[in-house]
Design a protein around this motif. Structure first.
Motif, mmCIF file in Angstrom:
data_model
loop_
_atom_site.group_PDB
_atom_site.id
_atom_site.type_symbol
_atom_site.label_atom_id
_atom_site.label_comp_id
_atom_site.label_asym_id
_atom_site.label_seq_id
_atom_site.Cartn_x
_atom_site.Cartn_y
_atom_site.Cartn_z
ATOM 1 N N THR A 17 6.856 -5.213 10.660
ATOM 2 C CA THR A 17 5.977 -4.066 10.444
ATOM 3 C C THR A 17 6.430 -3.244 9.243
ATOM 4 O O THR A 17 5.622 -2.871 8.386
ATOM 5 N N VAL A 18 7.729 -2.959 9.183
ATOM 6 C CA VAL A 18 8.256 -2.179 8.065
ATOM 7 C C VAL A 18 8.055 -2.925 6.751
ATOM 8 O O VAL A 18 7.668 -2.327 5.733
ATOM 9 N N LEU A 19 8.288 -4.235 6.758
ATOM 10 C CA LEU A 19 8.090 -5.036 5.548
ATOM 11 C C LEU A 19 6.634 -5.006 5.114
ATOM 12 O O LEU A 19 6.327 -4.854 3.920
ATOM 13 N N ASN A 20 5.724 -5.135 6.076
ATOM 14 C CA ASN A 20 4.299 -5.084 5.752
ATOM 15 C C ASN A 20 3.906 -3.728 5.181
ATOM 16 O O ASN A 20 3.091 -3.634 4.253
ATOM 17 N N LEU A 21 4.485 -2.668 5.735
ATOM 18 C CA LEU A 21 4.194 -1.328 5.214
ATOM 19 C C LEU A 21 4.721 -1.163 3.792
ATOM 20 O O LEU A 21 4.068 -0.557 2.937
ATOM 21 N N LEU A 22 5.915 -1.697 3.529
ATOM 22 C CA LEU A 22 6.466 -1.638 2.179
ATOM 23 C C LEU A 22 5.570 -2.386 1.193
ATOM 24 O O LEU A 22 5.294 -1.894 0.088
ATOM 25 N N LEU A 23 5.100 -3.568 1.607
ATOM 26 C CA LEU A 23 4.209 -4.343 0.740
ATOM 27 C C LEU A 23 2.891 -3.616 0.522
ATOM 28 O O LEU A 23 2.340 -3.623 -0.590
ATOM 29 N N ALA A 24 2.385 -2.974 1.568
ATOM 30 C CA ALA A 24 1.136 -2.222 1.439
ATOM 31 C C ALA A 24 1.309 -1.044 0.485
ATOM 32 O O ALA A 24 0.443 -0.784 -0.366
ATOM 33 N N GLU A 25 2.431 -0.328 0.617
ATOM 34 C CA GLU A 25 2.671 0.805 -0.273
ATOM 35 C C GLU A 25 2.864 0.345 -1.713
ATOM 36 O O GLU A 25 2.421 1.020 -2.651
ATOM 37 N N TRP A 26 3.496 -0.798 -1.892
ATOM 38 C CA TRP A 26 3.672 -1.330 -3.239
ATOM 39 C C TRP A 26 2.321 -1.702 -3.847
ATOM 40 O O TRP A 26 2.069 -1.457 -5.037
ATOM 41 N N THR A 27 1.437 -2.272 -3.042
ATOM 42 C CA THR A 27 0.099 -2.614 -3.527
ATOM 43 C C THR A 27 -0.653 -1.366 -3.977
ATOM 44 O O THR A 27 -1.304 -1.351 -5.026
ATOM 45 N N LYS A 28 -0.554 -0.303 -3.184
ATOM 46 C CA LYS A 28 -1.211 0.955 -3.562
ATOM 47 C C LYS A 28 -0.638 1.495 -4.872
ATOM 48 O O LYS A 28 -1.385 1.913 -5.766
ATOM 49 N N LEU A 29 0.679 1.477 -4.990
ATOM 50 C CA LEU A 29 1.322 2.095 -6.141
ATOM 51 C C LEU A 29 1.057 1.306 -7.419
ATOM 52 O O LEU A 29 0.738 1.889 -8.468
ATOM 53 N N ARG A 30 1.172 -0.021 -7.341
ATOM 54 C CA ARG A 30 1.001 -0.816 -8.561
ATOM 55 C C ARG A 30 -0.442 -0.898 -9.019
ATOM 56 O O ARG A 30 -0.717 -1.312 -10.150
ATOM 57 N N SER A 31 -1.374 -0.491 -8.158
ATOM 58 C CA SER A 31 -2.780 -0.476 -8.545
ATOM 59 C C SER A 31 -3.235 0.908 -9.007
ATOM 60 O O SER A 31 -4.426 1.123 -9.226
ATOM 61 N N LYS A 112 2.462 4.395 14.188
ATOM 62 C CA LYS A 112 3.791 5.017 14.162
ATOM 63 C C LYS A 112 3.987 5.641 12.787
ATOM 64 O O LYS A 112 4.466 5.004 11.848
ATOM 65 N N ARG A 113 3.626 6.902 12.688
ATOM 66 C CA ARG A 113 3.552 7.551 11.379
ATOM 67 C C ARG A 113 4.899 7.642 10.679
ATOM 68 O O ARG A 113 4.968 7.634 9.448
ATOM 69 N N TRP A 114 5.967 7.756 11.444
ATOM 70 C CA TRP A 114 7.279 7.863 10.818
ATOM 71 C C TRP A 114 7.608 6.607 10.026
ATOM 72 O O TRP A 114 8.320 6.676 9.002
ATOM 73 N N GLN A 115 7.064 5.460 10.460
ATOM 74 C CA GLN A 115 7.293 4.231 9.713
ATOM 75 C C GLN A 115 6.580 4.269 8.363
ATOM 76 O O GLN A 115 7.106 3.776 7.357
ATOM 77 N N VAL A 116 5.404 4.862 8.333
ATOM 78 C CA VAL A 116 4.689 5.032 7.067
ATOM 79 C C VAL A 116 5.492 5.923 6.128
ATOM 80 O O VAL A 116 5.664 5.615 4.943
ATOM 81 N N ALA A 117 5.979 7.045 6.669
ATOM 82 C CA ALA A 117 6.768 7.969 5.855
ATOM 83 C C ALA A 117 8.031 7.291 5.334
ATOM 84 O O ALA A 117 8.415 7.477 4.164
ATOM 85 N N LEU A 118 8.686 6.523 6.188
ATOM 86 C CA LEU A 118 9.914 5.833 5.777
ATOM 87 C C LEU A 118 9.625 4.805 4.694
ATOM 88 O O LEU A 118 10.375 4.691 3.714
ATOM 89 N N ALA A 119 8.528 4.047 4.850
ATOM 90 C CA ALA A 119 8.169 3.034 3.857
ATOM 91 C C ALA A 119 7.871 3.672 2.502
ATOM 92 O O ALA A 119 8.293 3.170 1.456
ATOM 93 N N LYS A 120 7.153 4.791 2.520
ATOM 94 C CA LYS A 120 6.844 5.483 1.269
ATOM 95 C C LYS A 120 8.120 5.958 0.588
ATOM 96 O O LYS A 120 8.254 5.854 -0.644
ATOM 97 N N PHE A 121 9.054 6.481 1.377
ATOM 98 C CA PHE A 121 10.299 6.957 0.790
ATOM 99 C C PHE A 121 11.128 5.804 0.229
ATOM 100 O O PHE A 121 11.581 5.862 -0.919
ATOM 101 N N VAL A 122 11.346 4.772 1.026
ATOM 102 C CA VAL A 122 12.211 3.669 0.601
ATOM 103 C C VAL A 122 11.669 3.012 -0.665
ATOM 104 O O VAL A 122 12.405 2.789 -1.629
ATOM 105 N N LEU A 123 10.365 2.721 -0.665
ATOM 106 C CA LEU A 123 9.783 2.037 -1.823
ATOM 107 C C LEU A 123 9.908 2.875 -3.085
ATOM 108 O O LEU A 123 10.437 2.424 -4.104
ATOM 109 N N TYR A 124 9.439 4.122 -3.011
ATOM 110 C CA TYR A 124 9.426 4.911 -4.242
ATOM 111 C C TYR A 124 10.831 5.360 -4.645
ATOM 112 O O TYR A 124 11.110 5.493 -5.842
#
Length: 265
Positions: A17-31, A112-124
């Motif tokens: 789940t965390v990996l998928n969220l990281l990939l999703a956030e990366w897709t948003k950012l690179r686009s 699980k919103r905290w996972q979204v927040a964590l993914a956004k932080f880790v990626l960026y």
């Protein structure tokens, strides 16, 4: 035969789940075009400031001379320039979805919103640290072309410290800004608050008679700069400055995520 047990299934699922969220956030950012524009401006500004502070006026004329190569000056300039762009980008990573009203869809997909927040932080945080490091290397490389004495920034202890101190400071700045972003849920509001703290509030507090300087010793951005440029603030050392800014950053992020979890949308 009894069914085989898989005790680590839950752990693997959470990891996926965390990996998928990281990939999703990366897709948003690179686009997002603004990410590339602001990153390009950051790198260009770092290069220009390096030229301005290290190139002698008669360098192109071949007349010798030149300004001394000052790694601390480059660390300070690149750190400040990087912080400006990172504050804006960090806030946008969190608040842009609120601007366009797609945050509810995001949280339905990832409840699980905290996972979204964590993914956004880790990626960026990783990207911002890498960008700041590249900006500093560019500044050093340009500075070493123009500086007035023979030497290399790779062997200069001040320059080498900046290669890890600036990225560490930037990672904590991302944590702090995203925390404010989760609190405000608005890009302009989050950026204004962080800029105000950095450039206005602490300078005003410093003017308070007798107690102003003592208060500023424990404010976030005085310690942020002190850590990156390795110049202790009055009253405590560099390690304490790092701990103080880290405490501010962690407190802001925890508060922001707590509000994220409590709000309906």
């Amino acid at each position: 035969m009894p069914p085989k047990t898989t005790p680590n299934t839950g752990l693997l699922t959470r990891g996926s789940t965390v990996l998928n969220l990281l990939l999703a956030e990366w897709t948003k950012l690179r686009s997002t075009a603004s990410f590339y524009w602001t990153t390009g401006l950051l790198l260009a500004a770092s290069a220009l400031f390096s030229v301005a502070f290290t190139a002698p006026a008669d360098a192109m004329a071949g007349e010798g001379g030149g300004n001394p190569f000052a790694p601390m000056l480059l660390v300070m300039n690149v750190g400040l320039i990087s912080s400006l762009f990172v504050i804006v980008q960090s806030a946008m990573v969190v608040t842009t979805e609120y601007r366009f009203g797609v945050h509810t869809t995001n949280f339905r997909i990832a409840p699980k919103r905290w996972q979204v927040a964590l993914a956004k932080f880790v990626l960026y945080a990783i990207l911002a640290a890498a960008i700041a490091l590249i900006a500093l290397v560019i500044a050093y490389s340009i500075g070493s072309i123009f500086h007035a004495f023979t030497g290399s920034w790779t062997s200069n202890p001040i320059a080498r410290r900046g290669l890890w101190a600036v990225p560490v400071g930037i990672i904590l700045l991302v944590l702090f800004t995203q925390g404010v972003g989760w609190i405000m849920r608005n890009t302009a509001g989050a950026v204004t608050i962080v800029f105000a703290l950095q450039f206005v509030v602490e300078n005003i507090i410093r003017l308070i008679p007798r107690v102003g300087n003592s208060i500023v010793e424990y404010m976030p951005f005085s310690n942020f700069i002190a850590f990156m440029v390795n110049v202790p603030v009055q009253g405590h050392g560099i390690t304490a400055s790092l701990a103080i800014f880290a405490a501010w950053a962690l407190a802001a992020w925890i508060l922001g995520v707590a509000l994220l979890l409590r709000r309906d949308v």
